[in-house]
Design a protein around this motif. Structure first.
Motif, PDB file in Angstrom:
ATOM      1  N   GLN A 136      50.695  50.563  34.742  1.00  0.00           N
ATOM      2  CA  GLN A 136      49.542  51.008  35.376  1.00  0.00           C
ATOM      3  C   GLN A 136      48.141  50.513  34.656  1.00  0.00           C
ATOM      4  O   GLN A 136      47.790  51.168  33.620  1.00  0.00           O
ATOM      5  N   VAL A 137      47.241  49.706  35.507  1.00  0.00           N
ATOM      6  CA  VAL A 137      46.089  49.618  34.859  1.00  0.00           C
ATOM      7  C   VAL A 137      45.198  50.628  34.986  1.00  0.00           C
ATOM      8  O   VAL A 137      44.989  51.297  36.020  1.00  0.00           O
ATOM      9  N   ILE A 138      44.733  51.173  33.833  1.00  0.00           N
ATOM     10  CA  ILE A 138      43.923  52.422  33.852  1.00  0.00           C
ATOM     11  C   ILE A 138      42.537  52.012  33.061  1.00  0.00           C
ATOM     12  O   ILE A 138      41.329  52.786  33.147  1.00  0.00           O
ATOM     13  N   GLY A 139      42.278  50.658  32.727  1.00  0.00           N
ATOM     14  CA  GLY A 139      41.191  50.367  32.393  1.00  0.00           C
ATOM     15  C   GLY A 139      40.992  49.034  32.515  1.00  0.00           C
ATOM     16  O   GLY A 139      41.915  48.259  32.406  1.00  0.00           O
ATOM     17  N   VAL A 140      39.573  48.489  32.861  1.00  0.00           N
ATOM     18  CA  VAL A 140      39.485  46.916  32.642  1.00  0.00           C
ATOM     19  C   VAL A 140      37.822  46.526  32.250  1.00  0.00           C
ATOM     20  O   VAL A 140      37.146  47.346  32.374  1.00  0.00           O
ATOM     21  N   ALA A 141      37.888  45.489  31.478  1.00  0.00           N
ATOM     22  CA  ALA A 141      36.450  44.962  31.253  1.00  0.00           C
ATOM     23  C   ALA A 141      36.555  43.573  31.970  1.00  0.00           C
ATOM     24  O   ALA A 141      37.752  42.799  31.724  1.00  0.00           O
ATOM     25  N   ARG A 142      35.592  43.139  32.608  1.00  0.00           N
ATOM     26  CA  ARG A 142      35.553  41.873  33.249  1.00  0.00           C
ATOM     27  C   ARG A 142      34.228  41.134  32.700  1.00  0.00           C
ATOM     28  O   ARG A 142      33.152  41.621  32.948  1.00  0.00           O
ATOM     29  N   ALA A 143      34.362  40.156  32.402  1.00  0.00           N
ATOM     30  CA  ALA A 143      33.065  39.351  31.848  1.00  0.00           C
ATOM     31  C   ALA A 143      32.945  38.048  32.156  1.00  0.00           C
ATOM     32  O   ALA A 143      33.869  37.181  32.526  1.00  0.00           O
ATOM     33  N   ILE A 144      31.599  37.329  32.100  1.00  0.00           N
ATOM     34  CA  ILE A 144      31.200  36.061  32.336  1.00  0.00           C
ATOM     35  C   ILE A 144      30.691  35.299  31.282  1.00  0.00           C
ATOM     36  O   ILE A 144      29.585  36.218  30.895  1.00  0.00           O
ATOM     37  N   THR A 145      31.008  34.324  30.733  1.00  0.00           N
ATOM     38  CA  THR A 145      30.589  34.042  29.471  1.00  0.00           C
ATOM     39  C   THR A 145      30.693  32.362  29.455  1.00  0.00           C
ATOM     40  O   THR A 145      31.410  31.661  30.146  1.00  0.00           O
TER      41      THR A 145
ATOM     42  N   LEU B  98      28.874  41.376  30.462  1.00  0.00           N
ATOM     43  CA  LEU B  98      29.827  42.344  30.758  1.00  0.00           C
ATOM     44  C   LEU B  98      29.645  42.739  32.177  1.00  0.00           C
ATOM     45  O   LEU B  98      28.906  43.709  32.390  1.00  0.00           O
ATOM     46  N   SER B  99      30.352  42.175  33.208  1.00  0.00           N
ATOM     47  CA  SER B  99      30.120  42.598  34.696  1.00  0.00           C
ATOM     48  C   SER B  99      30.611  44.134  34.909  1.00  0.00           C
ATOM     49  O   SER B  99      30.147  44.740  35.647  1.00  0.00           O
ATOM     50  N   ASP B 100      31.863  44.097  34.461  1.00  0.00           N
ATOM     51  CA  ASP B 100      32.496  45.689  34.699  1.00  0.00           C
ATOM     52  C   ASP B 100      33.029  45.952  33.412  1.00  0.00           C
ATOM     53  O   ASP B 100      33.947  45.354  32.781  1.00  0.00           O
ATOM     54  N   LEU B 101      33.074  47.472  33.246  1.00  0.00           N
ATOM     55  CA  LEU B 101      33.653  48.336  32.256  1.00  0.00           C
ATOM     56  C   LEU B 101      34.081  49.502  32.972  1.00  0.00           C
ATOM     57  O   LEU B 101      33.217  50.379  33.215  1.00  0.00           O
ATOM     58  N   ALA B 102      35.572  49.630  33.257  1.00  0.00           N
ATOM     59  CA  ALA B 102      35.815  50.765  34.239  1.00  0.00           C
ATOM     60  C   ALA B 102      37.207  51.549  33.399  1.00  0.00           C
ATOM     61  O   ALA B 102      38.110  50.790  33.124  1.00  0.00           O
ATOM     62  N   VAL B 103      37.234  52.638  33.289  1.00  0.00           N
ATOM     63  CA  VAL B 103      38.304  53.445  32.788  1.00  0.00           C
ATOM     64  C   VAL B 103      38.656  54.566  33.815  1.00  0.00           C
ATOM     65  O   VAL B 103      37.531  55.404  34.030  1.00  0.00           O
ATOM     66  N   ASP B 104      39.773  54.906  33.990  1.00  0.00           N
ATOM     67  CA  ASP B 104      40.319  55.814  34.760  1.00  0.00           C
ATOM     68  C   ASP B 104      39.821  57.453  34.380  1.00  0.00           C
ATOM     69  O   ASP B 104      39.745  57.399  33.246  1.00  0.00           O
ATOM     70  N   LYS B 105      39.028  58.099  35.130  1.00  0.00           N
ATOM     71  CA  LYS B 105      38.403  59.330  34.637  1.00  0.00           C
ATOM     72  C   LYS B 105      39.550  60.158  33.703  1.00  0.00           C
ATOM     73  O   LYS B 105      39.059  60.897  32.982  1.00  0.00           O
ATOM     74  N   ASP B 106      41.054  60.080  34.146  1.00  0.00           N
ATOM     75  CA  ASP B 106      42.023  60.885  33.726  1.00  0.00           C
ATOM     76  C   ASP B 106      42.143  60.334  32.165  1.00  0.00           C
ATOM     77  O   ASP B 106      43.026  61.017  31.385  1.00  0.00           O
TER      78      ASP B 106
END
Length: 132
Positions: free
Chosen positions: A53-62, A70-78
């Motif tokens: 299960q995806v619980i974290g993601v980094a999405r970037a444009i370069t 770094l457009s998105d850095l998201a980690v599930d709060k749990d």
């Protein structure tokens, strides 16, 4: 807990929506077409998974030469406070190389986090906000 990281991972719009929702990041989580475009147009997507299960993601444009946003850095709060965000950024830095500066816009509540993990704050940035 055991986390698996993957650079250039294939992720669905539904998976991206779920991790955004679970992280609390403000994104268009119910607009799967828009999320799909965000995936397709990204230059780098790095995921953290547990039990597949995806619980974290980094999405970037370069440009892989001078700068990276770094457009998105998201980690599930749990799963926050386990070093996942820091590891995603480390993997992104390895992917883009030492000649490339890493830039981002932070939500006010995340400012201290980015300073703590080595980012420098600056006052000379500008923005034209999106209308939608």
């Amino acid at each position: 807990m055991n986390y698996t990281y993957k650079v250039h991972d294939k992720i669905s719009a539904a998976e991206l929506s779920q991790v955004f929702k679970a992280s609390g990041i403000r994104r268009p989580v119910d607009d799967l077409d828009r999320l799909q475009k965000m995936i397709e147009q990204a230059d780098v997507i790095i995921t953290a998974r547990t039990d597949n299960q995806v619980i974290g993601v980094a999405r970037a444009i370069t440009d892989f030469s001078y700068c990276c946003y770094l457009s998105d850095l998201a980690v599930d709060k749990d799963h926050q406070k386990a070093g996942i965000g820091k590891n995603l950024i480390k993997l992104l830095q390895e992917e883009i190389g030492e000649e490339v500066s890493l830039l981002l816009l932070s939500a006010p509540e995340a400012m201290e986090y980015y300073l703590k993990i080595g980012f420098t704050s600056f006052d000379n940035g500008f923005s034209i906000p999106r209308k939608k």
